[in-house]
Design a protein around this motif. Structure first.
Motif, PDB file in Angstrom:
ATOM      1  N   VAL A 113      -0.333  -2.331 -13.495  1.00  0.00           N
ATOM      2  CA  VAL A 113       0.116  -1.122 -12.725  1.00  0.00           C
ATOM      3  C   VAL A 113      -0.618  -0.135 -13.260  1.00  0.00           C
ATOM      4  CG1 VAL A 113       2.452  -2.246 -12.573  1.00  0.00           C
ATOM      5  CG2 VAL A 113       1.992  -0.397 -14.406  1.00  0.00           C
TER       6      VAL A 113
ATOM      7  N   ASP B 191       4.823  -6.400  -7.042  1.00  0.00           N
ATOM      8  CA  ASP B 191       5.583  -5.529  -7.534  1.00  0.00           C
ATOM      9  C   ASP B 191       7.126  -5.592  -7.137  1.00  0.00           C
ATOM     10  OD1 ASP B 191       2.980  -3.205  -6.783  1.00  0.00           O
ATOM     11  OD2 ASP B 191       3.421  -3.984  -8.949  1.00  0.00           O
TER      12      ASP B 191
ATOM     13  N   MET C 118       5.033   5.346  -7.939  1.00  0.00           N
ATOM     14  CA  MET C 118       4.549   3.928  -7.594  1.00  0.00           C
ATOM     15  C   MET C 118       3.594   4.233  -6.533  1.00  0.00           C
ATOM     16  SD  MET C 118       7.622   1.201  -8.568  1.00  0.00           S
ATOM     17  CE  MET C 118       8.430   1.803  -7.372  1.00  0.00           C
ATOM     18  N   ASN C 119       2.404   4.058  -6.596  1.00  0.00           N
ATOM     19  CA  ASN C 119       1.611   3.994  -5.530  1.00  0.00           C
ATOM     20  C   ASN C 119       0.872   2.561  -5.231  1.00  0.00           C
ATOM     21  OD1 ASN C 119       1.959   6.928  -5.336  1.00  0.00           O
ATOM     22  ND2 ASN C 119       0.409   7.249  -6.678  1.00  0.00           N
ATOM     23  N   ASP C 120       0.125   2.387  -4.141  1.00  0.00           N
ATOM     24  CA  ASP C 120      -0.627   1.327  -3.716  1.00  0.00           C
ATOM     25  C   ASP C 120      -0.005   0.102  -4.252  1.00  0.00           C
ATOM     26  OD1 ASP C 120      -3.796  -0.224  -4.932  1.00  0.00           O
ATOM     27  OD2 ASP C 120      -2.673  -0.501  -2.865  1.00  0.00           O
ATOM     28  N   LEU C 121       1.516   0.112  -3.733  1.00  0.00           N
ATOM     29  CA  LEU C 121       2.251  -0.946  -4.061  1.00  0.00           C
ATOM     30  C   LEU C 121       2.114  -2.527  -3.566  1.00  0.00           C
ATOM     31  CD1 LEU C 121       5.784   0.949  -3.871  1.00  0.00           C
ATOM     32  CD2 LEU C 121       4.945  -0.472  -5.760  1.00  0.00           C
ATOM     33  N   LYS C 122       2.027  -3.388  -4.227  1.00  0.00           N
ATOM     34  CA  LYS C 122       1.829  -4.775  -3.763  1.00  0.00           C
ATOM     35  C   LYS C 122       3.003  -5.559  -3.712  1.00  0.00           C
ATOM     36  CE  LYS C 122      -2.442  -4.219  -6.560  1.00  0.00           C
ATOM     37  NZ  LYS C 122      -3.320  -3.762  -5.477  1.00  0.00           N
TER      38      LYS C 122
ATOM     39  N   GLY D 228       0.857  -1.198  -0.101  1.00  0.00           N
ATOM     40  CA  GLY D 228       0.085  -0.012  -0.052  1.00  0.00           C
ATOM     41  C   GLY D 228       0.850   1.303   0.100  1.00  0.00           C
TER      42      GLY D 228
ATOM     43  N   ARG E  79      -1.712   2.962 -11.223  1.00  0.00           N
ATOM     44  CA  ARG E  79      -1.116   2.955  -9.801  1.00  0.00           C
ATOM     45  C   ARG E  79       0.154   3.440  -9.892  1.00  0.00           C
ATOM     46  NH1 ARG E  79       0.622  -1.765  -7.721  1.00  0.00           N
ATOM     47  NH2 ARG E  79       0.721  -2.685  -9.590  1.00  0.00           N
TER      48      ARG E  79
ATOM     49  N   SER F 217       4.341   3.791  -1.107  1.00  0.00           N
ATOM     50  CA  SER F 217       4.524   4.394  -2.416  1.00  0.00           C
ATOM     51  C   SER F 217       6.021   4.549  -2.553  1.00  0.00           C
ATOM     52  CB  SER F 217       4.042   5.903  -2.434  1.00  0.00           C
ATOM     53  OG  SER F 217       2.541   5.826  -2.533  1.00  0.00           O
TER      54      SER F 217
END
Length: 115
Positions: free
Chosen positions: A63, A89, A82-86, A14, A66, A16
């Protein structure tokens, strides 16, 4: 052109990060530029690309929405917000520049997303 990527690190799900790719030896805006990534045990894959003019972008489906690719002409840099990283990623991220069929790669920067 020489490319130097930076900005990787460890982030929670979640979170960045912003990756940066500094170009030297040539004006990066003369190149289509992009980001690829390679996860452990997997092949390098496309993430995002921006046209030389900066008016066209394209993203890997997973992606889209995001990540945001951009370039700063004055600073001669390429960025990837990069936002809302999982966790998926997690990879080494590489920047590249392409012109006249020749591709130039920077060294990678590691992004680790913890669950």
């Amino acid at each position: 052109v020489q490319l130097q990527a930076s900005g990787g690190g460890l982030v929670q799900t979640g979170g960045s990060l912003t990756l940066s790719c500094a170009a030297s030896g040539h004006t990066l805006s003369d190149f289509a530029a992009g980001w690829f990534r390679q996860a452990p045990g997997k092949e390098r894959e496309f993430v995002a690309v921006i046209s030389s003019t900066g008016d066209s972008t394209s993203y890997k489906d997973s992606v889209q929405g995001r990540f945001t690719i951009s370039r700063d002409v004055a600073k001669n840099t390429l960025s990837l917000q990069m936002n809302d990283l999982k966790p998926e990623d997690t990879a080494v991220y590489y920047c590249n520049g392409r012109r006249s069929g020749v591709v130039y790669w920077g060294q990678g920067t590691l992004v680790t997303v913890s669950s």
